[in-house]
Design a protein around this motif. Structure first.
Motif, mmCIF file in Angstrom:
data_model
loop_
_atom_site.group_PDB
_atom_site.id
_atom_site.type_symbol
_atom_site.label_atom_id
_atom_site.label_comp_id
_atom_site.label_asym_id
_atom_site.label_seq_id
_atom_site.Cartn_x
_atom_site.Cartn_y
_atom_site.Cartn_z
ATOM 1 N N SER A 64 17.854 54.406 9.590
ATOM 2 C CA SER A 64 16.428 54.483 9.260
ATOM 3 C C SER A 64 15.974 53.195 8.574
ATOM 4 C CB SER A 64 16.179 55.686 8.342
ATOM 5 O OG SER A 64 14.867 55.636 7.817
ATOM 6 N N HIS A 65 16.788 52.721 7.641
ATOM 7 C CA HIS A 65 16.475 51.483 6.917
ATOM 8 C C HIS A 65 16.318 50.320 7.906
ATOM 9 C CE1 HIS A 65 17.601 48.934 3.108
ATOM 10 N NE2 HIS A 65 16.450 48.594 3.630
ATOM 11 N N HIS A 66 17.250 50.249 8.839
ATOM 12 C CA HIS A 66 17.227 49.162 9.823
ATOM 13 C C HIS A 66 16.071 49.318 10.811
ATOM 14 C CE1 HIS A 66 18.270 47.252 13.658
ATOM 15 N NE2 HIS A 66 18.823 46.318 12.934
ATOM 16 N N ASP A 67 15.959 50.494 11.387
ATOM 17 C CA ASP A 67 15.016 50.678 12.501
ATOM 18 C C ASP A 67 13.564 50.796 12.046
ATOM 19 O OD1 ASP A 67 17.316 50.716 13.940
ATOM 20 O OD2 ASP A 67 17.102 52.762 14.706
ATOM 21 N N LYS A 68 13.373 51.316 10.838
ATOM 22 C CA LYS A 68 11.991 51.510 10.376
ATOM 23 C C LYS A 68 11.555 50.394 9.413
ATOM 24 C CE LYS A 68 11.332 56.391 11.194
ATOM 25 N NZ LYS A 68 12.575 56.727 11.896
ATOM 26 N N ASN A 69 12.281 50.233 8.314
ATOM 27 C CA ASN A 69 11.830 49.274 7.301
ATOM 28 C C ASN A 69 12.007 47.824 7.753
ATOM 29 O OD1 ASN A 69 13.348 51.742 5.634
ATOM 30 N ND2 ASN A 69 11.269 51.291 4.990
ATOM 31 N N TYR A 70 13.221 47.483 8.170
ATOM 32 C CA TYR A 70 13.486 46.091 8.598
ATOM 33 C C TYR A 70 12.739 45.758 9.889
ATOM 34 C CZ TYR A 70 16.107 42.521 11.203
ATOM 35 O OH TYR A 70 16.452 41.450 11.984
ATOM 36 N N ALA A 71 12.912 46.591 10.906
ATOM 37 C CA ALA A 71 12.243 46.299 12.183
ATOM 38 C C ALA A 71 10.729 46.318 12.025
ATOM 39 C CB ALA A 71 12.682 47.301 13.249
ATOM 40 N N GLY A 72 10.231 47.143 11.103
ATOM 41 C CA GLY A 72 8.798 47.175 10.837
ATOM 42 C C GLY A 72 8.307 45.853 10.268
ATOM 43 N N ALA A 73 9.107 45.255 9.390
ATOM 44 C CA ALA A 73 8.731 43.958 8.814
ATOM 45 C C ALA A 73 8.696 42.891 9.904
ATOM 46 C CB ALA A 73 9.721 43.564 7.719
ATOM 47 N N VAL A 74 9.649 42.933 10.809
ATOM 48 C CA VAL A 74 9.689 41.948 11.901
ATOM 49 C C VAL A 74 8.454 42.101 12.792
ATOM 50 C CG1 VAL A 74 10.982 41.170 13.931
ATOM 51 C CG2 VAL A 74 12.211 41.843 11.844
ATOM 52 N N LYS A 75 8.127 43.332 13.108
ATOM 53 C CA LYS A 75 6.947 43.600 13.942
ATOM 54 C C LYS A 75 5.673 43.100 13.251
ATOM 55 C CE LYS A 75 4.470 47.461 16.065
ATOM 56 N NZ LYS A 75 4.359 48.937 16.099
ATOM 57 N N ASN A 76 5.573 43.383 11.948
ATOM 58 C CA ASN A 76 4.395 42.929 11.200
ATOM 59 C C ASN A 76 4.314 41.412 11.155
ATOM 60 O OD1 ASN A 76 3.435 45.488 10.605
ATOM 61 N ND2 ASN A 76 4.592 45.645 8.703
ATOM 62 N N LEU A 77 5.471 40.765 10.994
ATOM 63 C CA LEU A 77 5.485 39.295 10.965
ATOM 64 C C LEU A 77 4.967 38.732 12.283
ATOM 65 C CD1 LEU A 77 6.186 36.571 9.710
ATOM 66 C CD2 LEU A 77 8.547 36.888 10.513
ATOM 67 N N ASN A 78 5.388 39.322 13.373
ATOM 68 C CA ASN A 78 4.902 38.850 14.684
ATOM 69 C C ASN A 78 3.384 38.961 14.780
ATOM 70 O OD1 ASN A 78 7.427 38.176 15.661
ATOM 71 N ND2 ASN A 78 7.800 40.204 16.538
ATOM 72 N N GLN A 79 2.853 40.072 14.297
ATOM 73 C CA GLN A 79 1.395 40.255 14.363
ATOM 74 C C GLN A 79 0.667 39.260 13.474
ATOM 75 O OE1 GLN A 79 1.174 44.452 13.430
ATOM 76 N NE2 GLN A 79 1.201 45.031 15.580
ATOM 77 N N VAL A 80 1.271 38.970 12.301
ATOM 78 C CA VAL A 80 0.645 38.001 11.387
ATOM 79 C C VAL A 80 0.648 36.612 12.019
ATOM 80 C CG1 VAL A 80 0.931 36.809 9.186
ATOM 81 C CG2 VAL A 80 1.125 39.291 9.275
ATOM 82 N N GLU A 81 1.755 36.248 12.657
ATOM 83 C CA GLU A 81 1.814 34.923 13.299
ATOM 84 C C GLU A 81 0.754 34.800 14.397
ATOM 85 O OE1 GLU A 81 5.744 33.936 14.610
ATOM 86 O OE2 GLU A 81 6.522 33.775 12.582
ATOM 87 N N GLU A 82 0.577 35.869 15.132
ATOM 88 C CA GLU A 82 -0.439 35.841 16.190
ATOM 89 C C GLU A 82 -1.839 35.709 15.587
ATOM 90 O OE1 GLU A 82 0.391 39.389 18.364
ATOM 91 O OE2 GLU A 82 2.283 38.593 19.151
ATOM 92 N N ALA A 83 -2.045 36.364 14.442
ATOM 93 C CA ALA A 83 -3.358 36.262 13.786
ATOM 94 C C ALA A 83 -3.571 34.860 13.219
ATOM 95 C CB ALA A 83 -3.466 37.314 12.681
#
Ligand code: FE2
Length: 239
Positions: A64-83
């Motif tokens: 859960s830590h890996h798939d939700k918290n960590y992977a969530g941060a990576v996904k958010n970072l990608n969206q921020v870079e696009e913005a």
């Protein structure tokens, strides 16, 4: 032949008008090309150990830590870079500062989580001689270092943050540092050992008992990974 992707990567917004341009052409201050910083293509790294085999940290929690918290941060970072790629001279300052704050938070979260997972999966034994020497040099003894690292971890129980043993390039030695909200980190340091003290790292297994989680963390430290980092960072010239 210019591909659609090249046009997209090289597209610029000047004076409010979109100007398509092949990637790698043009450049300069007046026509900044979009480079790697805006790709938004980070992908989560898999857990570097069998999640069933940690001692005292359940598969359910670590996955859960890996798939939700960590992977969530990576996904958010990608969206921020696009913005961030959409910023123009007309973008309000509060939008720019907000995006940059988010970029720092998610980048640090990605990095610290990857280092955290990498320094787990061991048996808590086998600290290398160079690491032992660095701990003794900084704190007088391994036991004293461990007490102080535990004290920092326990102080964050019920709250959030990271307990980090850094290689401090200014001190030219190993030092313990607190890092809150992913963003308050030593300016000129590189992590040797990273302990996640956000509640998501332990609440599923231990409720509010951070102390029991910290005991389990120590049983799973991958000391050879800490030794590898020390060998790498310790050879980088400081100031
Ligand atoms: Fe975490």
């Amino acid at each position: 032949m210019t591909t659609r992707r090249e046009i997209l990567v090289g597209s610029l917004v000047l004076g409010g008008a979109a100007v398509a341009q092949p990637a790698g052409k043009g450049g300069g201050i007046a026509a900044p090309a979009r480079g790697d910083a805006f790709l938004g293509k980070h992908t989560p790294k898999p857990l570097p150990f069998d999640p069933k085999k940690l001692t005292g940290i359940s598969e359910k929690l670590i996955v859960s830590h890996h798939d939700k918290n960590y992977a969530g941060a990576v996904k958010n970072l990608n969206q921020v870079e696009e913005a961030l790629a959409q910023i123009t001279p007309d973008t309000p300052g509060f939008t720019v500062s907000g995006l940059e704050a988010a970029k720092l938070k998610f980048t640090n979260s990605m990095i610290l989580h990857e280092m955290y997972f990498q320094n787990l999966g061991g048996d808590g034994h086998g600290v290398g001689s160079a690491t032992e020497k660095a701990l003794v040099q900084a704190y007088g003894s391994h036991a004293r270092w461990e007490k102080l690292f535990l004290a920092l971890g326990n102080s964050l129980g019920g709250g959030s943050g990271w307990a980090i043993l850094d290689w401090d390039f200014h001190a030219r030695g190993a030092r313990i540092y607190w890092a809150g909200d992913h963003t308050t980190a030593l300016a000129f340091g590189a992590p040797l050992l990273v302990m996640d003290m956000y509640e998501h790292a332990y609440a599923m297994d231990y409720g509010a008992s951070a102390k029991d989680y910290i005991d389990a963390f120590f049983k799973n430290i991958n000391w050879p990974e800490v030794d590898r980092r020390l060998a790498a960072w310790g050879n980088v010239p400081g100031q």
